[in-house]
Design an enzyme around this catalytic site. Structure first.
Site, PDB file in Angstrom:
ATOM      1  N   TYR A 180       0.848  -1.214   0.000  1.00 30.51           N
ATOM      2  CA  TYR A 180       0.000   0.000   0.000  1.00 30.51           C
ATOM      3  C   TYR A 180       0.874   1.251   0.000  1.00 30.51           C
ATOM      4  O   TYR A 180       0.661   2.172  -0.803  1.00 30.51           O
ATOM      5  CB  TYR A 180      -0.886  -0.072   1.243  1.00 30.51           C
ATOM      6  CG  TYR A 180      -1.691   1.162   1.574  1.00 30.51           C
ATOM      7  CD1 TYR A 180      -2.811   1.512   0.836  1.00 30.51           C
ATOM      8  CD2 TYR A 180      -1.355   1.944   2.685  1.00 30.51           C
ATOM      9  CE1 TYR A 180      -3.574   2.628   1.183  1.00 30.51           C
ATOM     10  CE2 TYR A 180      -2.117   3.047   3.036  1.00 30.51           C
ATOM     11  CZ  TYR A 180      -3.222   3.390   2.281  1.00 30.51           C
ATOM     12  OH  TYR A 180      -3.974   4.487   2.621  1.00 30.51           O
ATOM     13  N   GLY A 227      -3.207  11.486   7.733  1.00 30.56           N
ATOM     14  CA  GLY A 227      -2.716  10.522   8.724  1.00 30.56           C
ATOM     15  C   GLY A 227      -3.878   9.618   9.118  1.00 30.56           C
ATOM     16  O   GLY A 227      -4.739   9.317   8.284  1.00 30.56           O
TER      17      GLY A 227
HETATM   18  N1  LIG Z   1      -8.594   6.082   6.987  1.00 31.20           N
HETATM   19  C1  LIG Z   1      -7.363   6.473   7.107  1.00 31.20           C
HETATM   20  O1  LIG Z   1      -6.812   6.534   8.231  1.00 31.20           O
HETATM   21  C2  LIG Z   1      -6.563   6.889   5.893  1.00 31.20           C
HETATM   22  C3  LIG Z   1      -5.276   7.383   6.118  1.00 31.20           C
HETATM   23  C4  LIG Z   1      -4.519   7.786   5.035  1.00 31.20           C
HETATM   24  C5  LIG Z   1      -5.043   7.707   3.761  1.00 31.20           C
HETATM   25  N2  LIG Z   1      -6.287   7.219   3.561  1.00 31.20           N
HETATM   26  C6  LIG Z   1      -6.776   7.152   2.177  1.00 31.20           C
HETATM   27  O2  LIG Z   1      -7.995   7.859   2.087  1.00 31.20           O
HETATM   28  C7  LIG Z   1      -8.834   7.268   1.088  1.00 31.20           C
HETATM   29  C8  LIG Z   1     -10.183   6.933   1.694  1.00 31.20           C
HETATM   30  O3  LIG Z   1      -9.985   6.038   2.781  1.00 31.20           O
HETATM   31  P1  LIG Z   1     -11.151   5.687   3.817  1.00 31.20           P
HETATM   32  O4  LIG Z   1     -10.480   5.261   5.042  1.00 31.20           O
HETATM   33  O5  LIG Z   1     -12.159   6.767   3.836  1.00 31.20           O
HETATM   34  O6  LIG Z   1     -11.753   4.376   3.083  1.00 31.20           O
HETATM   35  P2  LIG Z   1     -13.139   3.573   3.287  1.00 31.20           P
HETATM   36  O7  LIG Z   1     -13.835   4.042   4.511  1.00 31.20           O
HETATM   37  O8  LIG Z   1     -12.810   2.124   3.166  1.00 31.20           O
HETATM   38  O9  LIG Z   1     -13.943   3.990   1.983  1.00 31.20           O
HETATM   39  C9  LIG Z   1     -13.433   3.609   0.729  1.00 31.20           C
HETATM   40  C10 LIG Z   1     -14.384   4.026  -0.380  1.00 31.20           C
HETATM   41  O10 LIG Z   1     -13.847   3.590  -1.626  1.00 31.20           O
HETATM   42  C11 LIG Z   1     -14.736   2.635  -2.236  1.00 31.20           C
HETATM   43  N3  LIG Z   1     -13.904   1.621  -2.902  1.00 31.20           N
HETATM   44  C12 LIG Z   1     -13.064   0.746  -2.340  1.00 31.20           C
HETATM   45  N4  LIG Z   1     -12.482  -0.030  -3.271  1.00 31.20           N
HETATM   46  C13 LIG Z   1     -12.978   0.397  -4.455  1.00 31.20           C
HETATM   47  C14 LIG Z   1     -12.778  -0.008  -5.806  1.00 31.20           C
HETATM   48  N5  LIG Z   1     -11.946  -1.009  -6.130  1.00 31.20           N
HETATM   49  N6  LIG Z   1     -13.429   0.655  -6.795  1.00 31.20           N
HETATM   50  C15 LIG Z   1     -14.265   1.673  -6.485  1.00 31.20           C
HETATM   51  N7  LIG Z   1     -14.500   2.102  -5.218  1.00 31.20           N
HETATM   52  C16 LIG Z   1     -13.870   1.452  -4.229  1.00 31.20           C
HETATM   53  C17 LIG Z   1     -15.605   2.119  -1.095  1.00 31.20           C
HETATM   54  O11 LIG Z   1     -16.888   1.650  -1.505  1.00 31.20           O
HETATM   55  P3  LIG Z   1     -17.102   0.113  -2.003  1.00 31.20           P
HETATM   56  O12 LIG Z   1     -16.446  -0.764  -0.976  1.00 31.20           O
HETATM   57  O13 LIG Z   1     -18.579  -0.038  -2.080  1.00 31.20           O
HETATM   58  O14 LIG Z   1     -16.444   0.012  -3.324  1.00 31.20           O
HETATM   59  C18 LIG Z   1     -15.752   3.378  -0.258  1.00 31.20           C
HETATM   60  O15 LIG Z   1     -16.712   4.247  -0.833  1.00 31.20           O
HETATM   61  C19 LIG Z   1      -8.070   6.051   0.563  1.00 31.20           C
HETATM   62  O16 LIG Z   1      -7.381   6.391  -0.603  1.00 31.20           O
HETATM   63  C20 LIG Z   1      -7.099   5.740   1.694  1.00 31.20           C
HETATM   64  O17 LIG Z   1      -5.949   5.088   1.211  1.00 31.20           O
HETATM   65  C21 LIG Z   1      -7.068   6.815   4.595  1.00 31.20           C
END
Ligand SMILES: NC(=O)c1ccc[n+]([C@@H]2O[C@H](COP(=O)([O-])OP(=O)(O)OC[C@H]3O[C@@H](n4cnc5c(N)ncnc54)[C@H](OP(=O)(O)O)[C@@H]3O)[C@@H](O)[C@H]2O)c1
Length: 265
Positions: A156, A187
């Site tokens: 990742y 973060g």
């Molecule tokens: N949470 C953290 O602490 C954190 C930290 C740093 C960076 N990030 C980044 O922030 C972004 C959002 O993270 P989050 O934590 O909000 O994620 P999340 O709660 O898991 O939400 C992910 C979203 O993306 C969709 N998704 C996942 N796989 C997909 C695919 N293959 N095609 C299309 N849609 C897809 C999901 O819906 P479906 O499952 O229905 O497809 C959902 O709407 C990501 O890029 C993550 O790497 C998050």
């Protein structure tokens, strides 16, 4: 007497796409952009049950090239323009344990989900922005792109780090053509993905979720603010970056991490 324009009308008339806009950070961004007057298009694999949703939903798995083309075609046909792209969807769903547990399939999937989905979507939609001579593209990366944890984020982190480099190169290419490209590196955020990550690793390690959360804070070197971000806090930065107030910001990678990074960069 003329009424004063409110801050929340600044994106009126703008068409915005938010990938992964049904949960976590993406969902918070959708709400913020709608509050600012934008017309929002959301993609995810699964449509949530939200009868009151005001956005246009397109079901698509953006880790697959043909699904990216499908989304771009629908946008071209239904909206005829695109002003804002938030490449938010991404995931760390690969087994922990370091180099020996990661197969070619895991590496390929990490790159499809966290890098190539954005590369393909930008390539399909950028011509419309270039024709308009305006647009903003945001790539949601992660602080783990600069701080990989070998036990749990190797593939990742590598994919997100490639996304940072791609984002910078694209920003430079299109900066003189009216288009801004910005990376945001969050973060730790309290999202569905984070909850799943903590529960899964707590189970594997036979400890409580609270202990696992504490372990994670220690493993990333501590968070001076002492808590994770609410997704709405991260969404507020993204909103600012797509607004005209950020008109001179391009090619940057903005970290929003509660003070986690211990060094001056
Ligand atoms: N949470 C953290 O602490 C954190 C930290 C740093 C960076 N990030 C980044 O922030 C972004 C959002 O993270 P989050 O934590 O909000 O994620 P999340 O709660 O898991 O939400 C992910 C979203 O993306 C969709 N998704 C996942 N796989 C997909 C695919 N293959 N095609 C299309 N849609 C897809 C999901 O819906 P479906 O499952 O229905 O497809 C959902 O709407 C990501 O890029 C993550 O790497 C998050």
């Amino acid at each position: 007497m003329k009424s004063k324009p409110t801050i929340d009308a600044v994106l009126a008339g703008k068409i915005a796409l938010v990938t992964g806009g049904t949960k976590g950070i993406g969902k918070a961004v959708v709400k913020r952009l709608e509050l600012a007057g934008a017309t929002v298009i959301v993609t995810a694999r699964n449509q949530p049950e939200e009868p009151d949703a005001t956005y246009t939903f397109i079901a698509a798995d953006l880790s697959r090239a043909e699904e990216v083309s499908k989304v771009a075609n629908i946008i071209h046909k239904q909206f005829g323009r695109i002003d804002i792209i938030i490449n938010n969807m991404g995931a760390n769903v690969y087994p922990g344990g370091g180099f020996s547990t990661l197969t070619d399939e895991h590496w390929d999937q990490a790159l499809q989900v966290n890098l190539l989905s954005s590369v393909r979507l930008d390539r399909a939609l950028l011509p419309a922005m270039l024709a308009q001579k305006s647009g903003v593209i945001i790539h949601i990366s992660s602080t783990s792109s600069q701080f990989p944890i070998w036990e749990s984020t190797m593939a990742y982190s590598v994919a997100k780090s490639a996304l940072n480099t791609y984002s910078k190169a694209l920003a430079t290419e299109v900066a003189g053509k009216g288009i801004r490209v910005v990376t945001v590196s969050p973060g730790l955020n309290k999202t569905e993905a984070m909850t799943y990550f903590l529960e899964d690793y707590a189970k594997q390690s036979n400890i409580s979720v609270e202990e696992m959360t504490q372990n994670l804070f220690e493993r990333v070197g501590g968070v001076p603010m002492g808590r994770m971000a609410e997704p709405e806090e991260t969404a507020e930065l993204i909103y600012f970056l797509v607004s005209p107030a950020a008109s001179y910001i391009t090619g940057a990678n903005l970290v929003i991490d509660g003070g986690n990074f211990p060094v001056v960069k």
